[in-house]
Design a protein around this motif. Structure first.
Motif, PDB file in Angstrom:
ATOM      1  N   LEU A 119       1.116  -1.223  -0.023  1.00 26.03           N
ATOM      2  CA  LEU A 119       0.319  -0.322   0.283  1.00 26.03           C
ATOM      3  C   LEU A 119       0.601   0.633  -0.001  1.00 26.03           C
ATOM      4  O   LEU A 119       0.100   2.249  -0.492  1.00 26.03           O
ATOM      5  CB  LEU A 119      -1.224  -0.396   1.021  1.00 26.03           C
ATOM      6  N   TRP A 120       1.856   1.095   0.822  1.00 31.07           N
ATOM      7  CA  TRP A 120       2.745   2.284   0.981  1.00 31.07           C
ATOM      8  C   TRP A 120       3.667   2.096  -0.552  1.00 31.07           C
ATOM      9  O   TRP A 120       3.440   3.909  -1.085  1.00 31.07           O
ATOM     10  CB  TRP A 120       4.042   1.774   1.603  1.00 31.07           C
ATOM     11  N   SER A 121       4.168   1.346  -0.778  1.00 30.62           N
ATOM     12  CA  SER A 121       4.265   1.915  -2.023  1.00 30.62           C
ATOM     13  C   SER A 121       3.483   1.915  -3.510  1.00 30.62           C
ATOM     14  O   SER A 121       3.463   2.967  -4.179  1.00 30.62           O
ATOM     15  CB  SER A 121       4.974   0.528  -3.133  1.00 30.62           C
ATOM     16  N   LEU A 122       1.861   1.714  -3.248  1.00 30.42           N
ATOM     17  CA  LEU A 122       0.908   1.476  -4.354  1.00 30.42           C
ATOM     18  C   LEU A 122       0.302   4.216  -3.881  1.00 30.42           C
ATOM     19  O   LEU A 122       0.636   4.211  -5.150  1.00 30.42           O
ATOM     20  CB  LEU A 122      -0.268   1.445  -4.203  1.00 30.42           C
ATOM     21  N   CYS A 123       0.867   4.083  -2.538  1.00 33.87           N
ATOM     22  CA  CYS A 123       0.817   5.480  -2.627  1.00 33.87           C
ATOM     23  C   CYS A 123       2.282   6.403  -3.197  1.00 33.87           C
ATOM     24  O   CYS A 123       1.214   7.170  -3.507  1.00 33.87           O
ATOM     25  CB  CYS A 123       0.286   5.294  -1.161  1.00 33.87           C
ATOM     26  N   LEU A 124       2.900   5.798  -2.834  1.00 33.02           N
ATOM     27  CA  LEU A 124       4.356   6.802  -3.334  1.00 33.02           C
ATOM     28  C   LEU A 124       3.885   6.776  -4.831  1.00 33.02           C
ATOM     29  O   LEU A 124       4.096   8.077  -5.326  1.00 33.02           O
ATOM     30  CB  LEU A 124       5.822   6.152  -2.946  1.00 33.02           C
ATOM     31  N   ILE A 138       9.307   0.683  -7.517  1.00 35.58           N
ATOM     32  CA  ILE A 138       8.144   1.490  -8.133  1.00 35.58           C
ATOM     33  C   ILE A 138       8.270   1.765  -9.045  1.00 35.58           C
ATOM     34  O   ILE A 138       6.627   2.142  -9.594  1.00 35.58           O
ATOM     35  CB  ILE A 138       8.537   2.434  -6.825  1.00 35.58           C
ATOM     36  N   ARG A 139       9.152   1.641  -9.797  1.00 34.52           N
ATOM     37  CA  ARG A 139       8.957   1.591 -11.057  1.00 34.52           C
ATOM     38  C   ARG A 139       7.749   1.062 -12.226  1.00 34.52           C
ATOM     39  O   ARG A 139       7.435   0.905 -13.294  1.00 34.52           O
ATOM     40  CB  ARG A 139      10.680   1.961 -12.289  1.00 34.52           C
ATOM     41  N   ARG A 158       4.068   1.518 -13.778  1.00 33.01           N
ATOM     42  CA  ARG A 158       3.607   1.165 -15.247  1.00 33.01           C
ATOM     43  C   ARG A 158       2.286  -0.445 -15.166  1.00 33.01           C
ATOM     44  O   ARG A 158       1.653   0.184 -15.891  1.00 33.01           O
ATOM     45  CB  ARG A 158       4.634  -0.041 -16.018  1.00 33.01           C
ATOM     46  N   GLN A 159       2.587  -0.748 -14.416  1.00 36.53           N
ATOM     47  CA  GLN A 159       1.894  -1.378 -14.113  1.00 36.53           C
ATOM     48  C   GLN A 159      -0.493  -0.218 -13.367  1.00 36.53           C
ATOM     49  O   GLN A 159      -1.106  -0.804 -14.197  1.00 36.53           O
ATOM     50  CB  GLN A 159       1.526  -2.840 -12.722  1.00 36.53           C
TER      51      GLN A 159
END
Length: 163
Positions: A31-36, A79-80, A84-85
């Motif tokens: 979730l942290w990665s998604l928000c970032l 994260i990159r 893209r996803q």
């Protein structure tokens, strides 16, 4: 993250749409990665500064001093890939129409219709409604209250509260 306040609604909308189309996020780090990732995407769209990879890398190193440089590089790569996803899931529709956009349009039309006589009143309505929209979007999704419908309600509430 250093982006304009009106971009928060855009980020929340993108998160809602992504979450609606994808299975539940497994853990808090995902979730942290998604928000970032979403905040970084919104910053790119608004051309705001602050989310360059160098700054992210420095922040990751400071947040987790036990991470090796290779682990940080792996996180940046993931994260990159997530970015893209997210873009694929959103079908590259990254400029959603938000309630704030509708509200600005409604106030603009009302101002034109009244030849600017109510501009101060409309500015107060817009300010009050944007605060209320932020509070509403913390407890509801855009699927509970579509942006155009939310803006209509906010306009009426704003007019009633400003007086």
């Amino acid at each position: 993250f250093g982006f304009p306040a009106n971009s928060l609604a855009q980020a929340v909308t993108l998160l809602d749409v992504y979450s609606f189309n994808v299975a539940v996020v497994e853990d808090h780090s995902s979730l942290w990665s998604l928000c970032l990732t979403i905040c970084r995407s919104v910053q790119k769209m608004t051309r705001a500064r602050g989310m360059e990879w160098h700054r992210i890398t420095v922040w990751l190193k400071a947040a987790s001093p036990t991470l090796t440089p290779f682990a940080v590089d792996d996180m940046v790569d993931s994260i990159r890939a997530l970015e893209r996803q997210v873009l694929r899931v959103l079908n590259w529709q990254v400029h959603p129409t938000t309630a704030q956009m509708w509200l600005s349009a409604y106030c603009g039309r009302f101002s034109v219709a009244t030849a600017g006589l109510c501009q101060l009143y409309l500015d107060a309505v817009l300010e009050h409604s944007q605060i209320l929209a932020g509070e509403i979007l913390q407890i509801m999704t855009i699927f509970d209250f579509p942006p155009q419908r939310l803006a209509s309600g906010l306009l009426v509430c704003g007019m009633a509260s400003v007086g």
